[in-house]
Design an enzyme around this catalytic site. Structure first.
Site, mmCIF file in Angstrom:
data_model
loop_
_atom_site.group_PDB
_atom_site.id
_atom_site.type_symbol
_atom_site.label_atom_id
_atom_site.label_comp_id
_atom_site.label_asym_id
_atom_site.label_seq_id
_atom_site.Cartn_x
_atom_site.Cartn_y
_atom_site.Cartn_z
ATOM 1 N N ARG A 273 144.697 -16.524 -10.130
ATOM 2 C CA ARG A 273 143.795 -17.493 -10.230
ATOM 3 C C ARG A 273 143.186 -17.469 -8.833
ATOM 4 N NH1 ARG A 273 143.911 -21.642 -13.802
ATOM 5 N NH2 ARG A 273 145.924 -21.012 -14.365
ATOM 6 N N SER A 348 138.095 -13.511 -23.259
ATOM 7 C CA SER A 348 137.829 -14.616 -24.188
ATOM 8 C C SER A 348 136.670 -14.455 -24.608
ATOM 9 C CB SER A 348 138.064 -16.069 -23.754
ATOM 10 O OG SER A 348 137.006 -16.290 -22.792
#
Length: 422
Positions: A273, A348
């Site tokens: 992240r 995604s």
């Protein structure tokens, strides 16, 4: 934005969609009230403007006191027209604001609920079992001379890094492999800008619920993109496309910048992240009728890429409450990260239907008729998380990392990345 006709004709459908996302339906009532007020304001303005024009025709024919009376009425009416026009403008702004605040209507197939309410669609491959204690990507990156977190923090702050040596080579190999696959699938390759105007960011829905995660360049009214979906959605803004040319498929490379707002304490170590990473993103313009099938095709291309990297992963149908503002439905592919003992999102793909193109005024002409266009996006390769999955999955006991066969041509035929430090 959503189709205003749906809001007017079937407001309960919009209320139901709001509830599925876990959001209040109050915005529906506000939008309907604003629409009614807007229509009233338009009618009032047009009536006063028509009266003003009629008076304008009578004045040249009038004489004496009659003319003076008409001139007096005209002066009063001019003020009324100006006030009515201002009321119409305010009502239009309220209507547009309410309409733009409503997310895309989640698909009937999307599960209701939040982040943990996804539906598992498929599991591909088996998570690897080790006969030694696996190292995390931070240690492997240090041993390989591939990831320098300390100097990344020194130069840029937390959640930054340098990819060095084979780390940089690995990213370039992934870019080449992704672009090669995209080209063979008929995508046009694009290097997209990472700075965009506000309209591009707002048109894609990133100044809504995701606004806190966006970097704004102060004094220039420009934004750093969190994904090349943003410039690619705006690429054909204010255009009428040739319907016969659809679908238009683009594979865009760009750096991506995210504040990671709300992630305090999450994934603070390593490169899972981060505030900046590079990505190859697929973006498609197609007809609304073919959007659902194209969504499945995008998912198939993502799976094909992960298969080439020989990773174990699962595919989930993301719950409505975890969808972005623009998405009607979203599928995530999550790769197994051995040292975390869980699946983490790598790609995604979202079907945004006509939501973005209505905001950005992109349409297509079919046999003389101008119709709406749908947009879809899908990650082909987000570099940092993919590098994490490769290093941890394919590591060996001595700290070397096996190179998946598909990547070997882009790494001078090397079968292993070898440690340069103990």
């Amino acid at each position: 934005m959503i189709d205003p006709k749906v809001l007017r004709d079937d407001p309960d459908r919009v209320r139901s969609a709001q509830a599925k996302r876990g959001l209040s339906a109050d915005v529906v009532d506000r939008a309907l009230a604003a629409d009614a007020a807007r229509r009233t304001a338009i009618a009032d303005f047009e009536a006063k403007r028509a009266e003003q024009k009629q008076l304008g025709k009578l004045i040249p024919q009038a004489q004496g006191e009659e003319k003076q009376e008409l001139l007096g009425r005209t002066k009063t009416l001019a003020a009324d027209v100006k006030a009515a026009e201002a009321a119409q403008t305010a009502a239009e702004a309220e209507w547009q604001g309410a309409l733009l605040s409503i997310p895309n209507l989640a698909a009937e197939e999307s599960p209701a609920g939040g982040e943990d309410d996804f539906v598992l669609l498929e599991t591909v491959g088996t998570p690897r079992e080790f006969d030694f204690e696996p190292r995390d990507h931070i240690e492997l990156g240090r041993m390989l001379g591939a990831i320098d977190l300390d100097r990344g923090a020194k130069v840029s702050g937390s959640r930054f890094y340098f990819l060095t040596g084979v780390g940089a080579e690995l990213e370039l190999a992934l870019i080449n492999l992704a672009m090669e696959q995209a080209r063979e699938a008929g995508f046009t390759q694009v290097i997209a800008p990472s700075l965009v105007k506000p309209r591009a960011m707002d048109g894609t829905g990133f100044l809504g619920q995701a606004a806190d995660d966006v970097y704004r360049i102060e004094g220039q009214d420009m934004y750093l993109v969190g994904t090349s979906e943003v410039p690619m959605a705006a690429y054909h803004s204010d255009e009428i496309l040739d319907g016969a040319s659809l679908p238009l498929r683009y594979a865009a490379f760009s750096p991506c910048f995210r504040k990671e707002a709300g992630s305090h304490g999450k994934d603070t170590k390593g490169i899972i992240r981060v505030h900046w990473f590079d990505k190859v993103e697929m973006f498609v313009y197609t007809t609304p009728e073919d959007a659902e099938a194209e969504h499945q095709r995008l998912l198939g291309w993502e799976k094909q890429f992960l298969d080439k990297l020989e990773l174990a992963y699962r595919v989930i149908d993301v719950a409505a409450g975890d969808l972005g503002l623009s998405a009607q439905r979203k599928f995530d592919c999550e790769a197994w990260i051995p040292t975390q003992g869980k699946y983490r999102e790598l790609t995604s793909t979202s079907n945004c239907t006509e939501f973005q193109t209505r905001r950005l005024d992109t349409r297509a002409r079919h046999a003389g008729e101008v119709k709406p266009v749908a947009t879809l996006n899908g990650t082909l390769c987000a570099m940092t998380r993919t590098i994490v999955a490769i290093l941890e999955t394919h590591q060996q006991a001595d700290g070397s990392v096996r190179v998946p066969k598909a990547l070997q041509p882009w790494l001078q035929g090397r079968e292993f990345l070898k440690p340069i430090a103990p």
